[in-house]
Design a protein around this motif. Structure first.
Motif, PDB file in Angstrom:
ATOM      1  N   ARG A  80       0.821  -1.209   0.000  1.00 45.22           N
ATOM      2  CA  ARG A  80       0.000   0.000   0.000  1.00 45.22           C
ATOM      3  C   ARG A  80       0.861   1.268   0.000  1.00 45.22           C
ATOM      4  N   ASN A  81       1.956   1.233   0.748  1.00 43.00           N
ATOM      5  CA  ASN A  81       2.847   2.393   0.825  1.00 43.00           C
ATOM      6  C   ASN A  81       3.922   2.396  -0.252  1.00 43.00           C
ATOM      7  N   ARG A  82       3.844   1.423  -1.163  1.00 41.40           N
ATOM      8  CA  ARG A  82       4.773   1.335  -2.295  1.00 41.40           C
ATOM      9  C   ARG A  82       6.238   1.231  -1.855  1.00 41.40           C
ATOM     10  N   ILE A  83       6.448   0.569  -0.736  1.00 43.01           N
ATOM     11  CA  ILE A  83       7.802   0.265  -0.284  1.00 43.01           C
ATOM     12  C   ILE A  83       8.344  -0.883  -1.126  1.00 43.01           C
ATOM     13  N   LEU A  84       7.473  -1.847  -1.422  1.00 38.60           N
ATOM     14  CA  LEU A  84       7.805  -2.984  -2.273  1.00 38.60           C
ATOM     15  C   LEU A  84       6.816  -3.042  -3.431  1.00 38.60           C
ATOM     16  N   THR A  85       7.324  -3.454  -4.589  1.00 39.09           N
ATOM     17  CA  THR A  85       6.454  -3.653  -5.741  1.00 39.09           C
ATOM     18  C   THR A  85       5.740  -4.991  -5.604  1.00 39.09           C
ATOM     19  N   GLU A  86       4.750  -5.219  -6.437  1.00 40.92           N
ATOM     20  CA  GLU A  86       4.045  -6.500  -6.447  1.00 40.92           C
ATOM     21  C   GLU A  86       5.026  -7.640  -6.741  1.00 40.92           C
ATOM     22  N   GLN A  87       5.948  -7.416  -7.667  1.00 40.04           N
ATOM     23  CA  GLN A  87       6.949  -8.430  -8.008  1.00 40.04           C
ATOM     24  C   GLN A  87       7.855  -8.719  -6.810  1.00 40.04           C
ATOM     25  N   GLU A  88       8.273  -7.689  -6.085  1.00 45.65           N
ATOM     26  CA  GLU A  88       9.126  -7.886  -4.908  1.00 45.65           C
ATOM     27  C   GLU A  88       8.373  -8.620  -3.808  1.00 45.65           C
ATOM     28  N   ILE A  89       7.112  -8.283  -3.605  1.00 43.50           N
ATOM     29  CA  ILE A  89       6.302  -8.980  -2.601  1.00 43.50           C
ATOM     30  C   ILE A  89       6.180 -10.458  -2.965  1.00 43.50           C
ATOM     31  N   ASN A  90       5.949 -10.763  -4.222  1.00 41.91           N
ATOM     32  CA  ASN A  90       5.852 -12.163  -4.643  1.00 41.91           C
ATOM     33  C   ASN A  90       7.170 -12.897  -4.464  1.00 41.91           C
ATOM     34  N   ALA A  91       8.291 -12.237  -4.700  1.00 34.69           N
ATOM     35  CA  ALA A  91       9.598 -12.867  -4.482  1.00 34.69           C
ATOM     36  C   ALA A  91       9.810 -13.163  -2.998  1.00 34.69           C
ATOM     37  N   ILE A  92       9.425 -12.233  -2.132  1.00 36.79           N
ATOM     38  CA  ILE A  92       9.563 -12.461  -0.692  1.00 36.79           C
ATOM     39  C   ILE A  92       8.659 -13.610  -0.253  1.00 36.79           C
ATOM     40  N   VAL A  93       7.452 -13.684  -0.788  1.00 38.42           N
ATOM     41  CA  VAL A  93       6.555 -14.803  -0.477  1.00 38.42           C
ATOM     42  C   VAL A  93       7.175 -16.119  -0.942  1.00 38.42           C
ATOM     43  N   ASP A  94       7.788 -16.120  -2.126  1.00 40.89           N
ATOM     44  CA  ASP A  94       8.500 -17.336  -2.594  1.00 40.89           C
ATOM     45  C   ASP A  94       9.522 -17.762  -1.538  1.00 40.89           C
ATOM     46  N   PHE A  95      10.282 -16.792  -1.025  1.00 46.15           N
ATOM     47  CA  PHE A  95      11.285 -17.096   0.007  1.00 46.15           C
ATOM     48  C   PHE A  95      10.622 -17.577   1.299  1.00 46.15           C
TER      49      PHE A  95
END
Length: 116
Positions: free
Chosen positions: A97-112
């Motif tokens: 929501r605060n655009r600290i992470l992009t959708e792609q970055e959030i998905n990469a962190i979820v993968d991890f």
């Protein structure tokens, strides 16, 4: 339908398949770990203990067994994007929501996180 539109759709489908393949998930998990441990981006270690991380915080829960706790990866995506929707009293930053992470970055962190 214009040829360009069909080509773009085919390219998007190919990228989606790569992202969900085991090799894509492994690459995403490695990128996600870098983001999660990056003090200027995900900064997960400020609040959470994570295997392999240095100087963890104790504000949030220890991040382990997340795939069994959250079998639907969408739940983890929602938590990282804006946990205040589920829990208005949370101290978890709304990274999406605060655009600290992009959708792609959030998905990469979820993968991890799903590897923990």
């Amino acid at each position: 339908m214009p040829l360009i539109s069909l080509t773009l759709r085919a390219a998007a489908a190919a990228l989606a398949m790569m992202a969900t393949s085991p090799a894509g998930a492994q690459s995403g998990a490695a990128d996600g770990q870098k983001l999660a441990f990056d003090r200027g981006k995900g900064n997960c270690l400020t609040c959470h203990e994570i295997k392999g991380g240095d100087l963890p915080g104790t504000i949030g829960p220890k991040l382990e067994n997340l795939k069994s706790k959250y079998p639907d990866r969408g739940d983890l995506v929602a938590i990282l994007t804006d946990e205040t929707r589920r829990n208005p009293l949370t101290v978890m930053p709304p990274f999406g929501r605060n655009r600290i992470l992009t959708e792609q970055e959030i998905n990469a962190i979820v993968d991890f996180l799903q590897t923990l």
